[in-house]
Design a protein around this motif. Structure first.
Motif, short mmCIF file in Angstrom:
data_model
loop_
_atom_site.label_atom_id
_atom_site.label_comp_id
_atom_site.label_asym_id
_atom_site.label_seq_id
_atom_site.Cartn_x
_atom_site.Cartn_y
_atom_site.Cartn_z
N CYS A 2 74.11 29.15 25.46
CA CYS A 2 73.99 28.89 24.39
C CYS A 2 74.10 30.18 23.44
O CYS A 2 73.62 31.11 23.88
CB CYS A 2 72.72 28.27 23.89
N ASN B 105 74.05 30.15 20.01
CA ASN B 105 73.50 29.81 18.66
C ASN B 105 72.48 30.86 18.18
O ASN B 105 72.36 30.97 16.98
CB ASN B 105 73.08 28.49 18.36
N PHE B 106 71.61 30.99 19.04
CA PHE B 106 70.34 31.88 18.62
C PHE B 106 69.64 31.47 17.31
O PHE B 106 69.51 32.08 16.42
CB PHE B 106 70.77 33.34 18.37
N CYS B 107 69.01 30.24 17.75
CA CYS B 107 68.32 29.61 16.59
C CYS B 107 67.17 30.56 16.53
O CYS B 107 66.48 30.83 17.54
CB CYS B 107 68.00 28.22 16.81
N TYR C 148 63.97 30.32 16.72
CA TYR C 148 62.60 29.84 17.28
C TYR C 148 62.85 29.79 18.87
O TYR C 148 62.07 29.85 19.66
CB TYR C 148 62.12 28.74 16.77
N CYS C 149 64.28 30.09 19.19
CA CYS C 149 64.64 29.53 20.51
C CYS C 149 64.93 30.56 21.68
O CYS C 149 65.62 31.42 21.39
CB CYS C 149 65.88 28.44 20.50
N VAL D 37 66.25 29.70 24.75
CA VAL D 37 67.29 29.25 25.45
C VAL D 37 68.43 30.34 25.69
O VAL D 37 69.20 30.66 26.59
CB VAL D 37 67.94 27.93 25.10
N PRO D 38 68.85 30.70 24.55
CA PRO D 38 70.14 31.83 24.72
C PRO D 38 69.72 33.08 25.54
O PRO D 38 70.73 33.55 26.33
CB PRO D 38 70.29 32.16 23.32
N GLN E 227 74.18 22.68 26.55
CA GLN E 227 73.31 23.23 25.41
C GLN E 227 73.77 22.78 24.12
O GLN E 227 73.08 22.46 23.20
CB GLN E 227 72.87 24.63 25.67
N HIS F 25 75.21 19.77 18.30
CA HIS F 25 74.80 20.68 17.31
C HIS F 25 75.43 20.19 16.05
O HIS F 25 76.57 20.32 16.00
CB HIS F 25 75.14 22.18 17.53
N GLN G 198 65.73 19.51 13.64
CA GLN G 198 64.84 20.68 13.51
C GLN G 198 63.85 20.89 12.20
O GLN G 198 62.53 20.73 12.41
CB GLN G 198 65.24 22.13 13.91
N ARG H 8 70.03 27.78 11.56
CA ARG H 8 70.93 26.55 12.15
C ARG H 8 72.22 26.27 11.61
O ARG H 8 73.18 25.49 11.94
CB ARG H 8 69.98 25.32 11.82
FE1 SF4 Z 1 70.85 26.98 21.50
FE2 SF4 Z 1 69.76 24.39 20.88
FE3 SF4 Z 1 68.15 26.50 21.32
FE4 SF4 Z 1 69.48 26.49 19.09
S1 SF4 Z 1 67.89 25.13 19.89
S2 SF4 Z 1 69.23 28.39 20.28
S3 SF4 Z 1 71.52 25.27 19.91
S4 SF4 Z 1 69.55 25.58 22.62
#
Ligand code: SF4
Ligand code: 5AD
Length: 482
Positions: free
Chosen positions: A200, A202-204, A206-207, A209-210, A244, A281, A308, A320
């Motif tokens: 991913c 996107n680097f939201c 709070y997240c 995952v990236p 993702q 997304h 979110q 976002r």
């Molecule tokens: Fe990526 Fe989803 Fe995390 Fe945003 S919330 S950074 S879109 S995985």
């Protein structure tokens, strides 16, 4: 545990450099070792894979199980197994704590069976801090690997059997290639997840995952379509395209393709009766995609569209890249094209700086969109993310006041919304025998609602018409119409 000398191994030679040939070579090597160990033990060796987290992990676990079965382990649901593997999630702190708790319990089991192999993979292991904790507090773990080398399980297993001490191999999440075409053990014979992209970008704020899944990488369309053709030949009727952020599929590929076009091509594969996908997304969901969804009757009328927060102010800080208004306009366009579609979402309560007004905006979107269901999460601070550094963290008591309020609203609306098909006859893909009542079977309609109705195991994997007699909250009770 007994370590095996590399030179004694049957089949030992020079491992191929290219994939997946290299992994097939190691599967043979591992199979030989497992066969010998099982002879020593006088019984077959067993494995147990425990999956935490999302659909991507569930799919990875099918690949892990496929490899373990290929090397000769017998599948078990019990953690007394000879090989126990936790495929972990780290999206919220709770997920990590759960794994540490479970690992603590495994320590005693390892004392009972010193030959037991304990392994850890998935998102948690991509965090350096986690690997340090494992080394320090859980030294009895034998093998730790990451999200990018799931395909290397056989090779890592051989290393773990041959080397002393803990084997840790967690490649940098920002690099790495995609290796497919290895054995898989599908949970269901009639439906399957198919990865279309990894990572991913996107680097939201709070997240995590990236950081743990790395940059977006899309698989080539022909490779995806080939996999789906193979699956349909093997009896699969429903595919779930996984990524993702599926809506940004295709970036970086030589081919001129985007997600809408890929989806249309998947829907056209003979034998694909149902297509689903996850996750979308909102910022990347195109009108082309809405058009494709509305044009193909085998594309499921369900969109998981994480909100979110309903506050434009917070959405900006969350990075976002949509507003309350643009999200509502998007759901309006979707509903206009497909009035019966199910919409589901993810919502975070207690993001840093969330005011009463921000929270009211979230409730407002929930009321306006009328979700079929929503996953609601309490914000969890993930170190390394920008939000973790923000000073205005919301006090626990405020979050714990807001959260049940949202949950109640989401459930109330979900119940009402789900009931909209009462009295209609709908096609149901039968998934299993009902867990509580073995005279019933359980399946799903295209819109994703669950239906229980009288039937036997012979219906599993079939798509059958069922009258939806009564809605009980989030599922229906039905009668067969065949
Ligand atoms: Fe990526 Fe989803 Fe995390 Fe945003 S919330 S950074 S879109 S995985
Ligand atoms: N705290 C709480 N929820 C989170 N999610 C992602 N990161 C966090 C976090 N730090 C939620 C989002 C996402 C879902 C998979 O998990 O809602 O859509």
């Amino acid at each position: 545990m007994t370590k095996f000398n590399r030179m004694e191994e049957a089949g030992a030679g020079i491992p191929p450099v290219t994939e997946p040939a290299r992994q097939y070579y190691f599967m043979e090597r591992a199979a030989e070792i497992i066969r010998r160990k099982s002879e020593e033990a006088g019984r077959p060796l067993t494995f147990c894979v425990q999956t935490f987290g999302c659909q991507m992990n569930a799919r990875d676990s099918e690949k892990l199980r496929g490899i373990l079965e290929r090397v000769g382990f017998i599948k078990s649901e019990d953690e007394s197994a000879d090989f126990v593997l936790y495929n972990t999630c780290t999206v919220r702190e709770n997920a990590n704590l759960k794994v540490y708790g479970r690992l603590g319990a495994l320590r005693a089991k390892k004392r009972e069976n010193p030959n037991k192999i304990i392994a850890l993979c998935g998102c948690m292991t991509q965090e350096e801090e986690v690997v340090n904790t494992i080394r320090k507090s859980y030294p009895f773990v034998d093998l730790v690997f990451g999200t990018h080398n799931v395909y290397q399980l056989a090779e890592l297993l051989v290393r773990s059997l041959e080397e002393d001490g803990m084997v840790v191999d967690v490649p940098d999440a920002t690099k790495g290639s995609i290796v497919e075409e290895l054995p898989t053990d599908r949970k269901y014979s009639f439906k399957s997840g198919v990865n279309i992209m990894y990572g991913c970008d996107n680097f939201c704020s709070y997240c995590i995952v990236p950081y743990v899944r790395g940059r977006e990488r899309s698989r080539r369309p022909e490779e995806i379509l080939d996999e789906i053709r193979r699956l349909t030949k093997d009896g699969v009727r429903e595919v779930m395209l996984l990524g993702q952020n599926v809506n940004s599929y295709g970036k970086g590929l030589d081919e001129d393709i985007d997600f809408a076009r890929l989806l249309a091509r998947v829907a056209e594969v003979p034998g694909v009766d149902r297509v689903r996908f996850m996750t979308s997304h909102p910022k990347d969901l195109s009108d082309d995609l809405i058009h494709v969804m509305a044009s193909y009757p085998n594309i499921c009328r369900h969109l998981h569209l994480p909100l979110q927060s309903g506050s434009t102010r917070l959405l900006k800080i969350m990075n976002r890249r949509y507003t309350k208004e643009s999200y509502l306009a998007l759901t309006d366009r979707i509903r206009e094209a497909m009035p019966d579609i199910s919409l589901t979402t993810d919502i975070i309560v207690g993001f840093p700086g969330e005011t009463e007004e921000d929270f009211e905006d979230t409730l407002d979107v929930v009321r306006r969109v009328q979700y079929d269901s929503a996953f609601t999460f309490i914000y969890s601070k993930r170190s390394g993310t920008p939000a973790a550094e923000m000073e205005n963290q919301v006090p626990d008591e405020v979050v714990h006041r807001r959260f049940p309020h949202l949950l109640r609203l989401v459930q109330e609306i979900g119940r009402e919304r789900t009931a909209r098909f009462t009295g209609q006859v709908k096609d149901v893909l039968v998934e299993s025998l009902n867990e509580q009542n073995r005279d019933l079977v359980t399946g799903r309609i295209m819109e994703n609602a669950v239906v229980h109705f009288p039937g036997s195991a012979s219906l599993i994997g079939k798509i059958v018409p069922v009258r939806l007699d009564a809605c009980r909250g989030f599922y229906y009770l039905g009668t067969p119409e065949f």
